[in-house]
Design a protein around this motif. Structure first.
Motif: not given
Length: 503
Positions: A219, A222, A225
């Motif tokens: 996470a 980017q 995530r």
């Protein structure tokens, strides 16, 4: 599309054959004690028989409820009634089902078929390696580092093993998937986490903690995530829901598991697991199994570095991270139970399916190798079936002696945990045998407490595993019946009162 379905179907058929060969080999060694006779291993069978025969339900379990295992064995038990199969035959079929289910979970973790990949073939190889590990395990000990063969039992966390591998597979599929399925698979992960934790809190240690760590790290980046956060929320939320769902069932849970964690005993834990490892390595087959596991772990580490996709990297990292975290955690908590280390046996095989690339082999060679492997599996399974059938049906004269005497007596007797459960399972009326401790107190552990309503017994059964009796009475048996490994002490017409229940 048709070729894909044919390939997948052939994979499942091959997995069944691998399972048959593996179970046959395990069942023809001393390991058969865990499949057919071990008192711990019989809890699911005892419960299913109790429910199917309409007994009053007042079962008391350990921290593990065995819910999926009960459902599977219950369905097989009903099937066995239709085809007049005895309980040992049902145990064998259940073992084959467990190993075949492992293939299904591994196949999920191998990812979707893409150009240049061969997930079915690599999944079969992974399950074959697990089968080889199980075949190197030949002792009768329930407390050894012979961990792969435990999947063949109905008791030693088979459903949790499958759930953990399924969870890893779902995470992989989400990372490799599209936006369209991104919310559905995390929800399935949450359901698996909830049901598995409800049934066995070990799921939290084997799956939620290591996968939560992996997802937490993912996470941070980017591009990962959007996948990692929903998965993290669902697996943690599902695990929490599973723990909450256990609260209404507390009446049937004799031990919540908290007593097993004793961090101050970590030095003893190190010594304990070290001795088990030394014992395992001292046998040639054990050393072979250790070498194979080490090779699989090293492969998983290499795959972690070379993984072409995020999904592949998750599977590869999980293959070595689970064994490391579970082993360290088991020692840190001061545990003394080898079965807690089962991820050491099943997680490393996932390194084989992290990046299931198709080998550059001429088509004719592929066809020849596939046909050859298929013939070997069919022949192996064909030769294995009579072996495992003979083992399951092998008469136990001592057990038969006890069963015949108790059935004919019409009396209610008692025995201690490690002695009484096998005869109890095989009686015409299991309620004729009550589980007690050496002081004749009702022993409420993995048993139906409605048995204790009898209040008194007129005979006792013991064997080499029984602790010397301390009955607190001058009553003497009127007859002693020798049944090989068992001895029956008949006190009739005198009745011995049961003491208060304890667990």
């Amino acid at each position: 599309m048709r070729q894909t379905w044919v390939r997948e179907l052939c994979g499942w058929l091959a997995a069944v054959l691998i399972a048959v060969v593996t179970v046959a080999q395990v069942a023809t060694t001393a390991r058969a004690d865990l499949l057919f006779r071990d008192s711990d291993s019989l809890v699911v069978a005892l419960l299913v028989r109790s429910v199917s025969e309409g007994e009053s339900f007042d079962w008391v379990m350990s921290s593990v409820l065995f819910l999926p295992e009960i459902v599977v064995f219950g369905l097989l038990w009903m099937l066995g009634r239709v085809f007049a199969l005895d309980v040992n035959a049902v145990f064998v079929i259940n073992a084959v089902v467990n190993l075949t289910a492992l293939y299904g979970a591994v196949r999920l973790a191998a990812g979707r078929r893409r150009e240049g990949s061969a997930p079915v073939a690599w999944s079969l190889l992974a399950v074959s390696m697990f089968g080889v590990l199980a075949m190197t395990e030949t002792s009768a000990s329930r407390d050894s580092l012979e961990l792969a063969s435990l999947l063949a039992t109905t008791t030693y966390y088979s459903a949790t093993v499958i759930a953990v591998v399924l969870s890893i597979g779902i995470v992989r599929r989400v990372f490799d998937g599209t936006v369209r399925v991104r919310w559905r698979l995390p929800a399935v992960l949450g359901v698996i986490a909830a049901v598995s934790t409800l049934s066995n809190p070990l799921y939290a240690a084997w799956a939620t903690v290591p996968l939560g760590l992996l997802l937490g790290v993912s996470a941070v980046y980017q591009r990962s995530r959007g996948h990692a956060i929903p998965l993290f929320v669902w697996i943690v939320g599902g695990t929490a829901a599973g723990f909450v769902a256990r609260i209404p069932l507390s009446e049937w849970i004799a031990n919540d598991g908290s007593a097993y964690a004793q961090p101050t005993l970590w030095p003893q834990s190190v010594r304990y697991y070290g001795e088990l490892l030394a014992e395992r390595l001292s046998a040639p087959l054990g050393a072979l199994g250790a070498v194979l596991l080490t090779a699989l772990l090293l492969l998983a580490i290499v795959q972690s570095v070379r993984a072409p996709t995020r999904g592949a990297r998750v599977v590869a990292v999980a293959a070595w991270l689970l064994p490391v975290l579970v082993a360290v955690g088991a020692v840190a908590l001061g545990t003394h139970a080898a079965r807690y280390l089962e991820p050491v046996a099943f997680a490393p095989i996932l390194g084989l399916v992290a990046s299931p690339r198709a080998l550059r082999v001429p088509q004719r060679a592929v066809v020849a190798m596939t046909a050859g492997a298929g013939v070997l599996l069919v022949v192996g399974a064909g030769l294995s079936t009579p072996r495992v059938a003979a083992t399951a049906q092998h008469p136990n004269a001592d057990l038969t002696c006890v069963s015949e005497w108790v059935n004919a007596s019409g009396q209610v007797g008692a025995g201690q945990f490690w002695t009484v459960r096998l005869p109890k399972l095989h009686l015409d009326d299991p309620s004729q045998l009550i589980q007690v401790d050496h002081q004749l107190n009702a022993y409420a552990w993995l048993i139906n407490r409605s048995d204790f309503e009898a209040g008194e017994v007129t005979f006792l059964i013991e064997d080499a595993q029984s602790t010397s009796w301390a009955l607190g009475t001058n009553a003497m048996p009127t007859d002693v019946i020798a049944c090989g490994q068992y001895t029956i002490y008949d006190f009739s017409p005198v009745a011995l009162p049961l003491g208060p229940a304890r667990s």
